[in-house]
Design a protein around this motif. Structure first.
Motif, PDB file in Angstrom:
ATOM      1  N   LEU A  66       0.828  -1.208   0.000  1.00 27.54           N
ATOM      2  CA  LEU A  66       0.000   0.000   0.000  1.00 27.54           C
ATOM      3  C   LEU A  66       0.863   1.259   0.000  1.00 27.54           C
ATOM      4  O   LEU A  66       0.472   2.281  -0.567  1.00 27.54           O
ATOM      5  CB  LEU A  66      -0.980  -0.034   1.167  1.00 27.54           C
ATOM      6  N   ALA A  67       2.050   1.181   0.597  1.00 30.32           N
ATOM      7  CA  ALA A  67       2.980   2.318   0.563  1.00 30.32           C
ATOM      8  C   ALA A  67       3.468   2.558  -0.864  1.00 30.32           C
ATOM      9  O   ALA A  67       3.669   3.706  -1.274  1.00 30.32           O
ATOM     10  CB  ALA A  67       4.161   2.072   1.500  1.00 30.32           C
ATOM     11  N   LEU A  68       3.653   1.498  -1.637  1.00 32.05           N
ATOM     12  CA  LEU A  68       4.035   1.653  -3.046  1.00 32.05           C
ATOM     13  C   LEU A  68       2.871   2.203  -3.870  1.00 32.05           C
ATOM     14  O   LEU A  68       3.064   2.967  -4.808  1.00 32.05           O
ATOM     15  CB  LEU A  68       4.464   0.304  -3.630  1.00 32.05           C
ATOM     16  N   ALA A  69       1.659   1.800  -3.531  1.00 35.56           N
ATOM     17  CA  ALA A  69       0.472   2.194  -4.299  1.00 35.56           C
ATOM     18  C   ALA A  69       0.127   3.667  -4.149  1.00 35.56           C
ATOM     19  O   ALA A  69      -0.259   4.319  -5.118  1.00 35.56           O
ATOM     20  CB  ALA A  69      -0.723   1.332  -3.887  1.00 35.56           C
ATOM     21  N   ASN A  74      -7.964 -10.478   2.670  1.00 40.44           N
ATOM     22  CA  ASN A  74      -7.371  -9.743   3.786  1.00 40.44           C
ATOM     23  C   ASN A  74      -6.917  -8.348   3.358  1.00 40.44           C
ATOM     24  O   ASN A  74      -7.101  -7.375   4.084  1.00 40.44           O
ATOM     25  CB  ASN A  74      -6.196 -10.526   4.384  1.00 40.44           C
ATOM     26  N   LEU A  75      -6.334  -8.249   2.167  1.00 42.98           N
ATOM     27  CA  LEU A  75      -5.887  -6.952   1.651  1.00 42.98           C
ATOM     28  C   LEU A  75      -7.077  -6.035   1.391  1.00 42.98           C
ATOM     29  O   LEU A  75      -7.010  -4.825   1.651  1.00 42.98           O
ATOM     30  CB  LEU A  75      -5.064  -7.155   0.374  1.00 42.98           C
ATOM     31  N   ALA A  76      -8.177  -6.589   0.914  1.00 42.12           N
ATOM     32  CA  ALA A  76      -9.383  -5.798   0.663  1.00 42.12           C
ATOM     33  C   ALA A  76      -9.903  -5.144   1.937  1.00 42.12           C
ATOM     34  O   ALA A  76     -10.542  -4.094   1.882  1.00 42.12           O
ATOM     35  CB  ALA A  76     -10.480  -6.664   0.039  1.00 42.12           C
ATOM     36  N   GLY A  77      -9.607  -5.733   3.081  1.00 38.42           N
ATOM     37  CA  GLY A  77     -10.007  -5.139   4.352  1.00 38.42           C
ATOM     38  C   GLY A  77      -9.171  -3.940   4.751  1.00 38.42           C
ATOM     39  O   GLY A  77      -9.517  -3.218   5.692  1.00 38.42           O
ATOM     40  N   LEU A  78      -8.065  -3.706   4.038  1.00 38.28           N
ATOM     41  CA  LEU A  78      -7.146  -2.615   4.387  1.00 38.28           C
ATOM     42  C   LEU A  78      -7.130  -1.471   3.374  1.00 38.28           C
ATOM     43  O   LEU A  78      -6.464  -0.465   3.590  1.00 38.28           O
ATOM     44  CB  LEU A  78      -5.719  -3.166   4.521  1.00 38.28           C
ATOM     45  N   THR A  79      -7.817  -1.641   2.261  1.00 38.81           N
ATOM     46  CA  THR A  79      -7.779  -0.633   1.211  1.00 38.81           C
ATOM     47  C   THR A  79      -9.131  -0.560   0.510  1.00 38.81           C
ATOM     48  O   THR A  79      -9.890  -1.526   0.525  1.00 38.81           O
ATOM     49  CB  THR A  79      -6.668  -0.941   0.174  1.00 38.81           C
ATOM     50  N   GLU A  80      -9.397   0.588  -0.102  1.00 42.52           N
ATOM     51  CA  GLU A  80     -10.623   0.740  -0.892  1.00 42.52           C
ATOM     52  C   GLU A  80     -10.404   0.343  -2.343  1.00 42.52           C
ATOM     53  O   GLU A  80     -11.343   0.327  -3.129  1.00 42.52           O
ATOM     54  CB  GLU A  80     -11.115   2.181  -0.808  1.00 42.52           C
ATOM     55  N   LEU A  81      -9.180   0.021  -2.700  1.00 42.13           N
ATOM     56  CA  LEU A  81      -8.883  -0.330  -4.079  1.00 42.13           C
ATOM     57  C   LEU A  81      -9.560  -1.644  -4.467  1.00 42.13           C
ATOM     58  O   LEU A  81      -9.525  -2.606  -3.697  1.00 42.13           O
ATOM     59  CB  LEU A  81      -7.369  -0.492  -4.272  1.00 42.13           C
ATOM     60  N   PRO A  82     -10.161  -1.693  -5.656  1.00 45.67           N
ATOM     61  CA  PRO A  82     -10.721  -2.966  -6.124  1.00 45.67           C
ATOM     62  C   PRO A  82      -9.577  -3.933  -6.458  1.00 45.67           C
ATOM     63  O   PRO A  82      -8.498  -3.512  -6.886  1.00 45.67           O
ATOM     64  CB  PRO A  82     -11.509  -2.578  -7.367  1.00 45.67           C
TER      65      PRO A  82
END
Length: 163
Positions: free
Chosen positions: A63-66, A99-107
């Motif tokens: 997410l830091a890269l994104a 699990n990642l979907a729980g940390l970001t709004e990105l599809p």
């Protein structure tokens, strides 16, 4: 803040903003290969390989890269078996996505990654990369191939919609 995991690539495409880069991930047991596209979603470029530690740390690094790259969506390579079935690695990738979907709004979506590492290895051999160099870059080159496959599919869907 929760994203969504979208199985259908057309539905994933429909939910994306008009502009914004995509990030491709090649999830391995020890590393995560990362690639990004341009904001026009034409070209995938291998970015880097993250050494895996634990989910929270791995997710934070991704997410830091994104963030600064204005990433609009994520695509994870889905390691299907050659017969199309899904084994333990595919289930692990799906769990990572949830699990990642729980940390970001990105599809988040998936792309069949069968033979992506083989293709990456072949491309690096053709480029005459040393064994050491191939080991350093194979994962993010594979991520680039996964992402490019999705980008090509999105371009095809866009042309189809225009007709």
């Amino acid at each position: 803040m929760t994203g969504r995991v979208v199985e259908d690539v057309a539905a994933f495409a429909a939910g994306l903003p008009r502009d914004g880069a995509l990030m491709g991930l090649d999830l391995g047991t020890k590393t995560i290969g990362v690639a990004v596209s341009d904001t026009g979603r034409v070209i995938a470029s291998p970015l880097e390989t993250i050494r895996r530690t634990r989910f929270g740390t791995d997710a934070a690094a991704l997410l830091a890269l994104a963030g600064p790259r204005r990433i609009a969506g994520l695509v994870l390579g889905l390691p299907r078996n050659m017969d199309g079935s899904e084994g333990p690695r595919a289930q692990s990738t799906r769990a990572f996505a949830r699990n990642l979907a729980g940390l970001t709004e990105l599809p988040i979506t998936f792309w069949d990654e069968r033979l992506s590492t083989v293709a990456a290895e072949r491309a690096l051999l053709e480029a005459d990369a040393s064994r050491k160099r191939r080991a350093e870059v194979i994962d993010h080159v594979a991520a680039g191939l996964i992402l490019q496959g999705l980008l090509d599919r999105l371009a095809y869907l866009a042309r189809e919609d225009a007709e």
